[in-house]
Design a protein around this motif. Structure first.
Motif, PDB file in Angstrom:
ATOM      1  N   VAL A  18       0.847  -1.188   0.000  1.00 18.73           N
ATOM      2  CA  VAL A  18       0.000   0.000   0.000  1.00 18.73           C
ATOM      3  C   VAL A  18       0.878   1.231   0.000  1.00 18.73           C
ATOM      4  CG1 VAL A  18      -1.764   1.296   1.240  1.00 18.73           C
ATOM      5  CG2 VAL A  18      -1.851  -1.207   1.195  1.00 18.73           C
ATOM      6  N   ALA A  19       0.610   2.110  -0.958  1.00 17.00           N
ATOM      7  CA  ALA A  19       1.266   3.419  -0.981  1.00 17.00           C
ATOM      8  C   ALA A  19       0.333   4.423  -0.310  1.00 17.00           C
ATOM      9  CB  ALA A  19       1.560   3.837  -2.415  1.00 17.00           C
ATOM     10  N   LEU A  20       0.861   5.194   0.626  1.00 11.42           N
ATOM     11  CA  LEU A  20       0.056   6.143   1.388  1.00 11.42           C
ATOM     12  C   LEU A  20       0.518   7.562   1.102  1.00 11.42           C
ATOM     13  CD1 LEU A  20      -2.089   6.789   3.551  1.00 11.42           C
ATOM     14  CD2 LEU A  20      -0.280   6.537   5.269  1.00 11.42           C
ATOM     15  N   LEU A  26      -3.959   5.648  10.971  1.00 11.29           N
ATOM     16  CA  LEU A  26      -4.120   4.980   9.679  1.00 11.29           C
ATOM     17  C   LEU A  26      -2.837   4.260   9.295  1.00 11.29           C
ATOM     18  CD1 LEU A  26      -5.730   4.404   7.105  1.00 11.29           C
ATOM     19  CD2 LEU A  26      -4.973   6.630   6.215  1.00 11.29           C
ATOM     20  N   ARG A  27      -1.715   4.893   9.527  1.00 12.76           N
ATOM     21  CA  ARG A  27      -0.439   4.239   9.218  1.00 12.76           C
ATOM     22  C   ARG A  27      -0.272   2.956  10.037  1.00 12.76           C
ATOM     23  NH1 ARG A  27       0.418   9.650   8.161  1.00 12.76           N
ATOM     24  NH2 ARG A  27       1.778  10.069   6.369  1.00 12.76           N
ATOM     25  N   LYS A  28      -0.648   3.017  11.303  1.00  9.61           N
ATOM     26  CA  LYS A  28      -0.546   1.830  12.152  1.00  9.61           C
ATOM     27  C   LYS A  28      -1.461   0.721  11.646  1.00  9.61           C
ATOM     28  CE  LYS A  28      -1.165   0.317  16.948  1.00  9.61           C
ATOM     29  NZ  LYS A  28      -1.552   0.742  18.323  1.00  9.61           N
ATOM     30  N   SER A  29      -2.684   1.062  11.273  1.00 10.26           N
ATOM     31  CA  SER A  29      -3.623   0.053  10.781  1.00 10.26           C
ATOM     32  C   SER A  29      -3.143  -0.559   9.477  1.00 10.26           C
ATOM     33  CB  SER A  29      -5.003   0.687  10.589  1.00 10.26           C
ATOM     34  OG  SER A  29      -5.526   1.163  11.820  1.00 10.26           O
ATOM     35  N   LEU A  30      -2.614   0.270   8.586  1.00 11.46           N
ATOM     36  CA  LEU A  30      -2.154  -0.247   7.303  1.00 11.46           C
ATOM     37  C   LEU A  30      -0.936  -1.146   7.467  1.00 11.46           C
ATOM     38  CD1 LEU A  30      -2.599   2.886   4.979  1.00 11.46           C
ATOM     39  CD2 LEU A  30      -3.992   0.815   5.039  1.00 11.46           C
ATOM     40  N   ARG A  31      -0.036  -0.802   8.390  1.00 13.60           N
ATOM     41  CA  ARG A  31       1.146  -1.653   8.605  1.00 13.60           C
ATOM     42  C   ARG A  31       0.763  -3.024   9.134  1.00 13.60           C
ATOM     43  NH1 ARG A  31       3.502   3.311  10.696  1.00 13.60           N
ATOM     44  NH2 ARG A  31       5.027   4.120   9.168  1.00 13.60           N
ATOM     45  N   ALA A  32      -0.352  -3.104   9.844  1.00 11.72           N
ATOM     46  CA  ALA A  32      -0.801  -4.405  10.346  1.00 11.72           C
ATOM     47  C   ALA A  32      -1.400  -5.263   9.240  1.00 11.72           C
ATOM     48  CB  ALA A  32      -1.838  -4.207  11.456  1.00 11.72           C
ATOM     49  N   THR A  64       3.069  10.539  -8.854  1.00 14.13           N
ATOM     50  CA  THR A  64       3.613   9.246  -9.264  1.00 14.13           C
ATOM     51  C   THR A  64       3.286   8.209  -8.198  1.00 14.13           C
ATOM     52  OG1 THR A  64       5.432  10.318 -10.441  1.00 14.13           O
ATOM     53  CG2 THR A  64       5.688   7.982  -9.929  1.00 14.13           C
ATOM     54  N   VAL A  65       2.749   7.081  -8.618  1.00 14.19           N
ATOM     55  CA  VAL A  65       2.470   5.968  -7.718  1.00 14.19           C
ATOM     56  C   VAL A  65       3.645   5.009  -7.781  1.00 14.19           C
ATOM     57  CG1 VAL A  65       0.870   4.102  -7.144  1.00 14.19           C
ATOM     58  CG2 VAL A  65      -0.003   6.211  -8.151  1.00 14.19           C
ATOM     59  N   PRO A  66       4.184   4.579  -6.657  1.00 13.60           N
ATOM     60  CA  PRO A  66       5.291   3.604  -6.696  1.00 13.60           C
ATOM     61  C   PRO A  66       4.938   2.383  -7.534  1.00 13.60           C
ATOM     62  CG  PRO A  66       4.990   4.439  -4.468  1.00 13.60           C
ATOM     63  CD  PRO A  66       3.858   4.984  -5.281  1.00 13.60           C
ATOM     64  N   ALA A  67       5.880   1.936  -8.332  1.00 15.71           N
ATOM     65  CA  ALA A  67       5.617   0.825  -9.248  1.00 15.71           C
ATOM     66  C   ALA A  67       5.259  -0.458  -8.511  1.00 15.71           C
ATOM     67  CB  ALA A  67       6.838   0.597 -10.140  1.00 15.71           C
ATOM     68  N   SER A  68       5.699  -0.613  -7.271  1.00 13.92           N
ATOM     69  CA  SER A  68       5.436  -1.843  -6.521  1.00 13.92           C
ATOM     70  C   SER A  68       4.090  -1.825  -5.805  1.00 13.92           C
ATOM     71  CB  SER A  68       6.542  -2.071  -5.494  1.00 13.92           C
ATOM     72  OG  SER A  68       6.602  -0.982  -4.578  1.00 13.92           O
ATOM     73  N   ALA A  69       3.397  -0.691  -5.788  1.00 16.29           N
ATOM     74  CA  ALA A  69       2.178  -0.548  -4.988  1.00 16.29           C
ATOM     75  C   ALA A  69       0.999  -1.262  -5.652  1.00 16.29           C
ATOM     76  CB  ALA A  69       1.853   0.915  -4.775  1.00 16.29           C
ATOM     77  N   ASP A  70       0.251  -1.990  -4.837  1.00 19.96           N
ATOM     78  CA  ASP A  70      -1.000  -2.590  -5.294  1.00 19.96           C
ATOM     79  C   ASP A  70      -2.185  -1.668  -5.050  1.00 19.96           C
ATOM     80  OD1 ASP A  70       0.360  -5.130  -5.763  1.00 19.96           O
ATOM     81  OD2 ASP A  70       0.378  -5.330  -3.582  1.00 19.96           O
ATOM     82  N   LEU A  71      -2.061  -0.817  -4.052  1.00 12.96           N
ATOM     83  CA  LEU A  71      -3.177   0.020  -3.627  1.00 12.96           C
ATOM     84  C   LEU A  71      -2.642   1.361  -3.160  1.00 12.96           C
ATOM     85  CD1 LEU A  71      -6.171   0.461  -2.747  1.00 12.96           C
ATOM     86  CD2 LEU A  71      -5.619  -0.741  -0.623  1.00 12.96           C
ATOM     87  N   LEU A  72      -3.300   2.431  -3.598  1.00 12.15           N
ATOM     88  CA  LEU A  72      -2.936   3.787  -3.189  1.00 12.15           C
ATOM     89  C   LEU A  72      -4.015   4.351  -2.280  1.00 12.15           C
ATOM     90  CD1 LEU A  72      -1.315   6.501  -3.444  1.00 12.15           C
ATOM     91  CD2 LEU A  72      -2.770   6.999  -5.440  1.00 12.15           C
ATOM     92  N   PHE A  73      -3.613   4.818  -1.104  1.00  8.41           N
ATOM     93  CA  PHE A  73      -4.485   5.588  -0.220  1.00  8.41           C
ATOM     94  C   PHE A  73      -4.100   7.060  -0.391  1.00  8.41           C
ATOM     95  CE2 PHE A  73      -6.044   1.814   1.523  1.00  8.41           C
ATOM     96  CZ  PHE A  73      -6.976   2.058   2.528  1.00  8.41           C
ATOM     97  N   TRP A  74      -4.977   7.831  -1.019  1.00 15.54           N
ATOM     98  CA  TRP A  74      -4.712   9.261  -1.238  1.00 15.54           C
ATOM     99  C   TRP A  74      -5.670  10.037  -0.345  1.00 15.54           C
ATOM    100  CZ3 TRP A  74      -5.540  12.241  -6.499  1.00 15.54           C
ATOM    101  CH2 TRP A  74      -4.896  13.499  -6.418  1.00 15.54           C
ATOM    102  N   VAL A  89     -11.032  -0.024   6.950  1.00 12.64           N
ATOM    103  CA  VAL A  89      -9.680  -0.100   6.388  1.00 12.64           C
ATOM    104  C   VAL A  89      -9.342  -1.543   6.029  1.00 12.64           C
ATOM    105  CG1 VAL A  89      -7.239   0.281   6.870  1.00 12.64           C
ATOM    106  CG2 VAL A  89      -8.924   1.967   7.613  1.00 12.64           C
ATOM    107  N   ALA A  90      -9.703  -2.484   6.900  1.00 13.84           N
ATOM    108  CA  ALA A  90      -9.417  -3.897   6.624  1.00 13.84           C
ATOM    109  C   ALA A  90     -10.176  -4.388   5.398  1.00 13.84           C
ATOM    110  CB  ALA A  90      -9.770  -4.743   7.848  1.00 13.84           C
ATOM    111  N   VAL A  91     -11.445  -3.998   5.274  1.00 14.63           N
ATOM    112  CA  VAL A  91     -12.241  -4.417   4.118  1.00 14.63           C
ATOM    113  C   VAL A  91     -11.638  -3.875   2.828  1.00 14.63           C
ATOM    114  CG1 VAL A  91     -14.467  -4.120   2.974  1.00 14.63           C
ATOM    115  CG2 VAL A  91     -14.389  -4.722   5.391  1.00 14.63           C
ATOM    116  N   LEU A  92     -11.235  -2.610   2.831  1.00 13.36           N
ATOM    117  CA  LEU A  92     -10.692  -2.008   1.621  1.00 13.36           C
ATOM    118  C   LEU A  92      -9.383  -2.671   1.213  1.00 13.36           C
ATOM    119  CD1 LEU A  92     -11.388   1.781   2.333  1.00 13.36           C
ATOM    120  CD2 LEU A  92     -12.634   0.259   0.789  1.00 13.36           C
ATOM    121  N   VAL A  93      -8.490  -2.907   2.167  1.00 15.89           N
ATOM    122  CA  VAL A  93      -7.199  -3.510   1.816  1.00 15.89           C
ATOM    123  C   VAL A  93      -7.393  -4.939   1.333  1.00 15.89           C
ATOM    124  CG1 VAL A  93      -4.973  -4.251   2.743  1.00 15.89           C
ATOM    125  CG2 VAL A  93      -5.889  -2.012   3.363  1.00 15.89           C
TER     126      VAL A  93
END
Length: 1009
Positions: free
Chosen positions: A186-188, A197-203, A217-227, A426-430
């Protein structure tokens, strides 16, 4: 005829017959081959080096289970898919050195197979086929399961032609994902304050920070962007989001265009840096309004979406709790833009029924002002969380975008609250947007076709001219060459063709460069010129100034506006047209124009420049501003200009009151969710597009609460869409409005067809009529002789429609998949079923009515009350009625299943003194509310939107403006044809050209003889 000519004619005829015989042989041979393919003996080919290397390093057995219907039962679009898939699987089996096994199963060959495959996670899907030029529906299998020993299993739900090109890469990605599963990446892009949010995403995932606002620019390795809280947007950001989605990734965009600041005196609202143009590029239109929840016990600025207002079945599990949105952006889908992007919009979370909209004010408002219902108009259930996703069957490779109307659910205070479902959200979206299936699709790296950049208006005109003149130019060259060969040397006749062609080209160029000078309208009803009613309005001597505010980059919308305004100016000497140049204006001046309503909040084109088209009309100290954000808004530019001129001269803006019910599950469906400890999904607003269409054509729309309707006395028309139990208050309000001489449109139906696949049925497709509890057959209307008949209407003249299919992902848990279905329940109404004398049906070719209810009335009882009735829209003569009492519908559903009806009315007009009589009322009763739902109005090939506009205009507008609104050109639709007629027409269309050519050659040969 000479022998040479006879031989030429005979050769032509023999050639034509040989070609027809060859085509017939290919067709028959193809059918025989398709019906006789032995999938167990498919040839073996080499696999790619990457997959071969992976097969050489397998640490467990690999089992492929391919469930596929027989080739003969496949629609034409899917024929050959099974052969290609099995050839690839056999090649993988051969390269697997004994560690790969393949089993091919035909679910139709064994009654127990569907249940077994359902347990493996495989299911059929809908596919459409043509049968005698009519679309029919088939449930077919083409699903693949990959089981990799103890590593687990995964599925490719639908192997279609769209998947074949990257199937080998997809299989490799799935095998690698099973062997070495990885966490989502996930790119944030969020301000530093979002620590929770950062703590939840890291989990849940591997987190990578990025500055998307600045770098775009979205990182090439990212599957999901949280903007989160976007602060700027231009073409670079739109291109980056598009590239992310095109490679299979997904994005969440969360932010509000408003900022609410609390103080001792109240709340101050300001515009934030969130760019509304970004929403427009994603297919959503931001409203310049403040959304308030007047029923909130804490703060009306804080909108709550409880579990009953959420439906996450399009993604998976429900967050099953309350989500909070502070000062959210009010937005609505833009169907034309969504169609262009290939997205379908689904509301995941909506506001409550006590939501109200207040025009934006950059000022401080007290709590009493915010809660005062008289200061704000009631709003529908606003979308607070919207999913924009492609059709997974038509486009399985692209990802999705979720838009949140505010960033509040992702803030620290929301994530910390135990009563909030933000952590679950957040869990559902990821887990949904970056699932293992989506990661494999992205890893497969299947390239998408390159986007073709749009041409400039000049290039479009040049290409259009070249294509239109290509054949005439070739014929002219041949004519000149022949003329030079046959004419005597020095003859003046040689110059005549050149002069004629040059004069013709000059005339075409002059007609193209001028507007109104060389125009000629030769249509029978003068459709291409101004209406007589428009010319009568323009005959008024009072001067009117028209300011054209158009962006520098002209497009079809701007050109249409310019041409129509020029026609107005030519017809009225009192009209002064001024072109406002915006190319020299600064950004601050453009923003000021946007705040004043002269410019829309805007869109941006591929070069990053704003697009806008507005017209400002001024007369006698008054001003009317018309905005044209897209092509749909300019369809009725003549009507909008004429109506604006009429308003400048004192005519009031038509006021329309709208009451619309929200979708709800039946009590039995809701009970199933409650048994699993879940909130029953609740529907959001599904008639937002209908209101938007009316507002885009300058109707003033007032939203009513369907449960407590308070119809103002001074409304020009009342529109009611799908009342739901307890509907008595709304129906009584309609009755009172009609009794005092009001005008109303009521659209209701008894059943809304749903389809589902369950484990108990072996994942077989089953149609189920979901009761809507409209109560129109219980309250008021039966007492005056009007009945909405409670049965299902089946018609041989039918089409296709998009339906929500409930797929049981695991016992008791359902996901929603949108599919295109063909059924006699989706009635097509064409001109032969229209009342030709009704102004409501002018400019309408075809209507689509999903699962309508038919009408029936007692003429004598109506006459006793002083009411007349006439059918407006009817079925074809091949209609039937099916009395449904419960359960799924028969698999072989057809008009033969029910009782023959003949022609049955589906919509009617009732006029007269409705009891208790106080005036002459007018009612348009439509036995189908589904035709006005979101998506149905903008569906191609049907005129549902125009029917809504015509009906509303007939009810609320003066006759001259209603006639202008109904003016449009349409292509006629074919009615009900028998199978023999289909075949004969097909033979005529295919054979007419060759027959005409042979006849011409024969006539020429005879003359030469």
């Amino acid at each position: 005829m000479s022998a040479r000519a006879s031989r030429a004619v005979a050769a032509c005829a023999l050639g034509a017959l040989s070609l027809l015989a060859l085509l017939a042989f290919v067709h028959v041979a193809g059918r025989a081959r398709l019906g006789a393919v032995d999938l167990s003996r498919a040839p073996v080919a080499d696999v790619g080096p990457a997959l071969a290397a992976k097969l050489a390093r397998l640490d467990s057995d690999l089992l492929f289970t391919y469930a596929v219907s027989s080739e003969a039962s496949m629609p034409r679009e899917l024929r050959g898919v099974a052969d290609t898939v099995v050839r690839l699987l056999r090649s993988i089996e051969a390269a697997g050195a004994g560690r790969v096994r393949v089993q091919i199963l035909d679910p139709d060959a064994d009654a127990a197979s569907p249940a077994y495959l359902a347990g493996l996670g495989l299911a059929p899907f809908r596919a459409r086929a043509l049968q005698l030029d009519a679309e029919v529906e088939r449930s077919v299998w083409s699903s693949l399961r990959i089981a990799y020993g103890a590593h687990g299993a995964t599925t490719v739900r639908a192997v279609t032609p769209e998947v074949l090109g990257g199937l080998e890469s997809l299989i490799l990605a799935h095998v690698e994902g099973l062997e070495k599963p990885r966490r989502p990446r996930v790119a944030l892009a969020a301000p530093p304050a979002y620590r929770g949010l950062r703590k939840s995403l890291r989990a849940l995932a591997d987190l990578e920070e990025c500055d998307f606002d600045t770098a775009a620019t979205v990182p090439a390795s990212a599957d999901l962007l949280f903007w989160i809280d976007p602060g700027s947007s231009d073409a670079r950001h739109v291109d980056a989001l598009r590239a992310l989605v095109d490679r299979g990734g997904a994005a969440l965009v969360a932010g509000s265009a408003l900022r609410a600041g609390y103080s001792g005196a109240g709340v101050r609202f300001e515009r934030s840096e969130f760019p509304p143009a970004l929403l427009r590029e994603l297919g959503l239109a931001a409203l310049d309004a403040i959304a308030l929840d007047t029923g909130s016990k804490s703060s009306p600025v804080l909108l709550r979406s409880i579990g009953a207002d959420q439906d996450f079945r399009a993604l998976g599990p429900q967050p099953n709790g309350t989500l909070l949105f502070a000062a959210p952006t009010s937005f609505e889908p833009v169907p034309a833009r969504l169609t262009e992007l290939g997205f379908v919009a689904t509301a995941l979370a909506s506001s409550s029924g006590s939501t109200r909209l207040r025009p934006f004010e950059d000022a401080e408002l007290s709590d009493a002002d915010l809660r005062d219902p008289g200061r704000a108009a009631r709003a529908p259930r606003l979308p607070l969380l919207e999913l924009l996703a492609p059709d997974r069957l038509a486009d399985p490779w692209r990802g999705s975008i979720v838009v949140a109307a505010a960033s509040t659910p992702f803030r620290d205070e929301a994530l910390r609250q135990e009563s909030s479902a933000s952590e679950a959200l957040v869990a559902v979206l990821v887990r949904s947007l970056a699932s293992s299936e989506r990661i494999a699709i992205e890893a497969a790296g299947v390239p998408r076709p390159a986007r073709i950049p749009s041409l400039s208006p000049g290039a479009q005109s040049a290409w259009r001219t070249a294509i239109a003149l290509a054949i005439p130019a070739l014929l002219a060259v041949r004519f000149l060459a022949k003329s030079r060969r046959t004419a005597p040397r020095g003859s003046r006749r040689n110059a005549f063709p050149l002069r004629a062609i040059a004069a013709g080209l000059a005339l075409l160029a002059l007609a193209r460069a001028t507007t109104g000078v060389l125009d000629a309208d030769v249509t029978p009803d003068r459709r291409n010129g101004l209406a007589a009613e428009t010319r009568a309005i323009l005959a008024h001597p009072d001067p009117v100034r028209v300011d054209l505010v158009l962006s520098a980059a002209g497009d079809r919308t701007s050109r249409r506006i310019r041409e129509t305004v020029a026609s107005f100016a030519a017809a009225s000497p009192a009209l002064e047209v001024v072109r406002v140049s915006t190319s020299d204006l600064r950004a601050e001046e453009l923003s000021a124009l946007a705040r004043d309503g002269v410019l829309p909040l805007g869109t941006i084109d591929e070069r990053g420049t704003p697009r806008f088209a507005s017209v400002v009309l001024r007369a006698a100290g008054r001003a009317e501003t018309l905005s044209f954000p897209d092509a749909d808004s300019a369809e009725h530019v003549e009507f909008r200009l004429a109506a604006a001129i009429a308003r400048l001269r004192g005519a009031p803006k038509p006021r329309i009151a709208v009451a619309a019910g929200a979708p709800r599950l039946t009590p039995a469906e809701a009970l199933e969710f409650q048994k699993h400890g879940l909130f029953a999904p609740g529907g959001g607003d599904v008639f937002g597009e209908a209101r938007a269409r009316l507002e885009a054509n300058d109707f003033a729309v007032l939203e009513l609460d369907p449960e407590k309707p308070d119809v103002p006395a001074r409304v020009d028309a009342l529109l009611c869409f799908q009342p739901r139990r307890d509907a008595e208050p709304l129906i009584q309000a309609i009755a009172a409005h009609l009794a005092r001489g009001g005008r109303a449109l009521l659209a209701a139906q008894h059943f809304d067809v749903r389809s589902r696949r369950t484990y108990d049925s072996g994942m077989a497709l089953a149609l189920w009529p979901q009761p809507q509890f409209a109560d129109v057959d219980r309250v008021y209307f039966p007492t005056i002789g009007i009945e909405l008949v409670r049965d299902l209407v089946l018609d041989e003249l039918h089409g296709t429609d998009e339906v929500a299919t409930q797929v049981e992902s695991r016992p008791g848990r359902f996901e929603i998949v949108r599919e295109r279905a063909a059924s006699p329940l989706f009635v097509r109404a064409v001109a032969e079923g229209f009342d030709p004398a009704s102004p409501i049906l002018r400019g309408i070719s075809e209507l689509g009515l999903p699962s309508p209810s038919r009408l029936r009335w007692d003429a004598d009882e109506l006459a006793r009350h002083g009411i007349t009735a006439r059918a407006l829209v009817s079925t074809s003569a091949g209609a039937a009625a099916l009395a449904w009492t419960g359960g799924n519908l028969p698999a072989d559903l057809s008009p033969a299943t029910g009782k023959a009806l003949g022609v049955a009315p589906l919509a009617a007009v009732f006029e007269g003194t409705f009891p208790p009589p106080a005036g002459t009322g007018r009612l348009v009763l439509v036995g189908c509310s589904g035709m006005f739902r979101d998506g149905e109005l903008s569906a191609p090939g049907r005129d549902n939107a125009q029917f809504l506009l015509n009906a509303t205009g007939w009810l609320a507008l003066p006759a001259d403006l209603a006639a202008i609104l109904a003016r449009r050109s349409v292509a006629p639709s074919f009615g009900l044809l028998e199978a023999r007629a289909h075949v004969l027409w097909r033979m005529f269309v295919v054979g007419a050209g060759p027959a005409a050519l042979i006849a011409y050659l024969a006539l020429r040969a005879r003359r030469a003889a």
